[in-house]
Design an enzyme around this catalytic site. Sequence first.
Site, PDB file in Angstrom:
ATOM      1  N   LYS A 108       0.812  -1.225   0.000  1.00  8.60           N
ATOM      2  CA  LYS A 108       0.000   0.000   0.000  1.00  8.60           C
ATOM      3  C   LYS A 108       0.837   1.263   0.000  1.00  8.60           C
ATOM      4  O   LYS A 108       0.476   2.275  -0.605  1.00  8.60           O
ATOM      5  CB  LYS A 108      -0.963   0.005   1.193  1.00  8.60           C
ATOM      6  CG  LYS A 108      -0.282   0.281   2.531  1.00  8.60           C
ATOM      7  CD  LYS A 108      -0.831  -0.508   3.645  1.00  8.60           C
ATOM      8  CE  LYS A 108      -0.134  -1.817   3.667  1.00  8.60           C
ATOM      9  NZ  LYS A 108      -0.097  -2.545   4.894  1.00  8.60           N
ATOM     10  N   LYS A 208      -4.383   3.291   2.599  1.00  6.76           N
ATOM     11  CA  LYS A 208      -5.459   2.424   2.102  1.00  6.76           C
ATOM     12  C   LYS A 208      -6.639   3.272   1.602  1.00  6.76           C
ATOM     13  O   LYS A 208      -7.252   2.954   0.581  1.00  6.76           O
ATOM     14  CB  LYS A 208      -5.910   1.469   3.214  1.00  6.76           C
ATOM     15  CG  LYS A 208      -4.811   0.474   3.602  1.00  6.76           C
ATOM     16  CD  LYS A 208      -5.114  -0.250   4.908  1.00  6.76           C
ATOM     17  CE  LYS A 208      -3.986  -1.179   5.318  1.00  6.76           C
ATOM     18  NZ  LYS A 208      -4.086  -1.693   6.678  1.00  6.76           N
TER      19      LYS A 208
HETATM   20  P1  NAP Z   1       8.051  -8.757   6.288  1.00  2.51           P
HETATM   21  O1  NAP Z   1       7.546  -9.837   7.180  1.00  2.51           O
HETATM   22  O2  NAP Z   1       8.970  -7.726   6.854  1.00  2.51           O
HETATM   23  O3  NAP Z   1       8.792  -9.484   5.060  1.00  2.51           O
HETATM   24  C1  NAP Z   1       9.510  -8.790   4.081  1.00  2.51           C
HETATM   25  C2  NAP Z   1      10.242  -9.795   3.209  1.00  2.51           C
HETATM   26  O4  NAP Z   1      10.813  -9.096   2.111  1.00  2.51           O
HETATM   27  C3  NAP Z   1      11.403 -10.513   3.922  1.00  2.51           C
HETATM   28  O5  NAP Z   1      11.426 -11.866   3.503  1.00  2.51           O
HETATM   29  C4  NAP Z   1      12.653  -9.778   3.409  1.00  2.51           C
HETATM   30  O6  NAP Z   1      13.797 -10.606   3.268  1.00  2.51           O
HETATM   31  C5  NAP Z   1      12.203  -9.384   2.029  1.00  2.51           C
HETATM   32  N1  NAP Z   1      12.882  -8.163   1.587  1.00  2.51           N
HETATM   33  C6  NAP Z   1      12.752  -6.916   2.102  1.00  2.51           C
HETATM   34  N2  NAP Z   1      13.527  -6.042   1.420  1.00  2.51           N
HETATM   35  C7  NAP Z   1      14.154  -6.769   0.461  1.00  2.51           C
HETATM   36  C8  NAP Z   1      15.090  -6.446  -0.540  1.00  2.51           C
HETATM   37  N3  NAP Z   1      15.569  -5.217  -0.693  1.00  2.51           N
HETATM   38  N4  NAP Z   1      15.532  -7.436  -1.343  1.00  2.51           N
HETATM   39  C9  NAP Z   1      15.093  -8.698  -1.187  1.00  2.51           C
HETATM   40  N5  NAP Z   1      14.190  -9.069  -0.254  1.00  2.51           N
HETATM   41  C10 NAP Z   1      13.728  -8.102   0.570  1.00  2.51           C
HETATM   42  O7  NAP Z   1       6.838  -7.976   5.613  1.00  2.51           O
HETATM   43  P2  NAP Z   1       5.312  -8.453   5.488  1.00  2.51           P
HETATM   44  O8  NAP Z   1       4.605  -8.204   6.778  1.00  2.51           O
HETATM   45  O9  NAP Z   1       5.256  -9.796   4.887  1.00  2.51           O
HETATM   46  O10 NAP Z   1       4.730  -7.345   4.474  1.00  2.51           O
HETATM   47  C11 NAP Z   1       5.033  -7.397   3.113  1.00  2.51           C
HETATM   48  C12 NAP Z   1       4.131  -6.429   2.344  1.00  2.51           C
HETATM   49  O11 NAP Z   1       2.774  -6.790   2.520  1.00  2.51           O
HETATM   50  C13 NAP Z   1       4.243  -4.967   2.789  1.00  2.51           C
HETATM   51  O12 NAP Z   1       4.078  -4.140   1.663  1.00  2.51           O
HETATM   52  C14 NAP Z   1       3.054  -4.809   3.723  1.00  2.51           C
HETATM   53  O13 NAP Z   1       2.596  -3.479   3.818  1.00  2.51           O
HETATM   54  C15 NAP Z   1       2.037  -5.679   3.023  1.00  2.51           C
HETATM   55  N6  NAP Z   1       0.971  -6.192   3.892  1.00  2.51           N
HETATM   56  C16 NAP Z   1       1.293  -6.861   5.023  1.00  2.51           C
HETATM   57  C17 NAP Z   1       0.275  -7.392   5.811  1.00  2.51           C
HETATM   58  C18 NAP Z   1       0.608  -8.188   7.041  1.00  2.51           C
HETATM   59  O14 NAP Z   1      -0.314  -8.692   7.670  1.00  2.51           O
HETATM   60  N7  NAP Z   1       1.852  -8.357   7.409  1.00  2.51           N
HETATM   61  C19 NAP Z   1      -1.057  -7.192   5.446  1.00  2.51           C
HETATM   62  C20 NAP Z   1      -1.364  -6.503   4.272  1.00  2.51           C
HETATM   63  C21 NAP Z   1      -0.328  -6.007   3.500  1.00  2.51           C
HETATM   64  P3  NAP Z   1      14.528 -11.275   4.542  1.00  2.51           P
HETATM   65  O15 NAP Z   1      13.594 -12.385   4.943  1.00  2.51           O
HETATM   66  O16 NAP Z   1      15.815 -11.787   4.029  1.00  2.51           O
HETATM   67  O17 NAP Z   1      14.639 -10.186   5.561  1.00  2.51           O
HETATM   68  N1  HSE Z   2      -0.415  -2.898  10.257  1.00  6.92           N
HETATM   69  C1  HSE Z   2      -1.666  -3.131   9.595  1.00  6.92           C
HETATM   70  C2  HSE Z   2      -2.792  -3.242  10.629  1.00  6.92           C
HETATM   71  C3  HSE Z   2      -1.677  -4.374   8.757  1.00  6.92           C
HETATM   72  O1  HSE Z   2      -2.551  -3.200  11.847  1.00  6.92           O
HETATM   73  O2  HSE Z   2      -3.937  -3.356  10.209  1.00  6.92           O
HETATM   74  C4  HSE Z   2      -0.959  -4.185   7.448  1.00  6.92           C
HETATM   75  O3  HSE Z   2      -1.657  -3.280   6.645  1.00  6.92           O
END
Ligand code: NAP
Ligand code: HSE
Length: 430
Positions: A108, A208
């Site tokens: 987002k 969002k």
């Molecule tokens: P996360 O747990 O921090 O995971 C990020 C992943 O990306 C890690 O595996 C990291 O590698 C890899 N990465 C980061 N920078 C990189 C780079 N420069 N080159 C290669 N790999 C890289 O993040 P997440 O929570 O999954 O969120 C990912 C996306 O989804 C974000 O845009 C977030 O806003 C969105 N999102 C998340 C959620 C949620 O519930 N978490 C919900 C909706 C949307 P390493 O493992 O080696 O560190």
């Molecule tokens: N940090 C967000 C939340 C989830 O608490 O809803 C990722 O968008």
Amino acid sequence: MKKEMKPIQLAIMGAGTVGGGVYKLLQMRKDDMYLRAGTDIEIKKILVKSISETRKDVDASLLTENFEDIVNDESIQIVVEVMGGIEPARTFILRCLNAGKSVVTANKDLIAVHGRELLDAAEANHVDFLFEASCAGGIPIIRPLKECLVGNDITEIMGIVNGTTNYILTKMDQENMEFDEALAKATELGYAEADPTADVEGLDAGRKMAIMGSIGFHSRITFDDVYTEGITRITSKDIKYAKDMDCVIKLLGIARHTESGVEVRVHPTLIRKDHPLASVNDVFNAVFVHGDAVDDTMFYGRGAGELPTASAVVGDVIEVARNIIYGCLSRVGCSCYKELPIKGIGDIESKYFVRMIVSDCAGVLGNVASILGNNHVSIEQIIQRPAGDGMAEIVAITDVVQEKNFKAAIQTLSDMSFVQEISSMIRVYA
Ligand code: NAP
Ligand code: HSE
């Protein structure tokens, strides 16, 4: 079904919470993917920062630290970006689109600022760029807005689109916690990030709302256009007064298409207990949409987490796979064909809740009422209670007024010697 299609090759950039969930869900659906999507989908590469880190459940032979392994692999047709952040995600996505690969993302932060550039690149390269998971995680809302509801003129999109803040406000409301205690609990349970600023200051929700507003109103809204205010100043006392007034306090994202332009804002809001959004509690999200044909609709579910977010990403992946099979990539691209003016926060109209401590002496209530009146602010409800030490607490809810008039009245009041403090000002949904 006879397997005639060659499997579609997919790469995932990121193997964190969402990337791990996408991997897991694709494994869970492996056996009948052909029947669901019309083709098998094979994961060819997974990009991470460091391959030396152990990732349980992920096939280590798929991991790479080199983006070139993905962009230069002509067999990869779909790339899932779930790394997060602006760079290098923006550059990587653009390079994939320019290499003729369709991209699915949950990012987002990126779309709320660079959405147009990415959608234009997808269109120019006749590929898909889908981002269902970017708003409200597992809740289907982007495709409903772009496709199912496209026959409507949508006038309002309103939502609880941040789970962390909704959890905090629920704990403050139901267990009388103060903000710091509820935030600590959210952190302990893994809902809040190590740095919770984007959540508690309303930035995550603002991104969002920019995305959903752009799609709903067919007019580009970027994060800069969104007014954001977080929940850090909300106290349990505000919540108690809200209850006394038959309301709850929620961090609402409100996007409205009015005759004088579009307004998009995120702020704590008093909402009446009988509104459907008032009973959306804990980490749950909900989006309420009003269209001229459909009337009111509400979408409810989990806005974050491994599998709920993967549900939205994998849905997009299957959509792209189907479009590849039927040769109709880039069928639904950017839907913004208008350039509507964006209203500043001073020009919005709302009701306001205000709580202030004043001297408890004759004439003060009358002076407060006349200062509000002189600024065209009329009062809907008012309560006055003793606050000790010769002071009184006044709590009022105004009628619908222009924000700039309300702010001018509050400025004048705060300069008065009989006003000790303006304790809180919270918008009221009307
Ligand atoms: P996360 O747990 O921090 O995971 C990020 C992943 O990306 C890690 O595996 C990291 O590698 C890899 N990465 C980061 N920078 C990189 C780079 N420069 N080159 C290669 N790999 C890289 O993040 P997440 O929570 O999954 O969120 C990912 C996306 O989804 C974000 O845009 C977030 O806003 C969105 N999102 C998340 C959620 C949620 O519930 N978490 C919900 C909706 C949307 P390493 O493992 O080696 O560190
Ligand atoms: N940090 C967000 C939340 C989830 O608490 O809803 C990722 O968008």
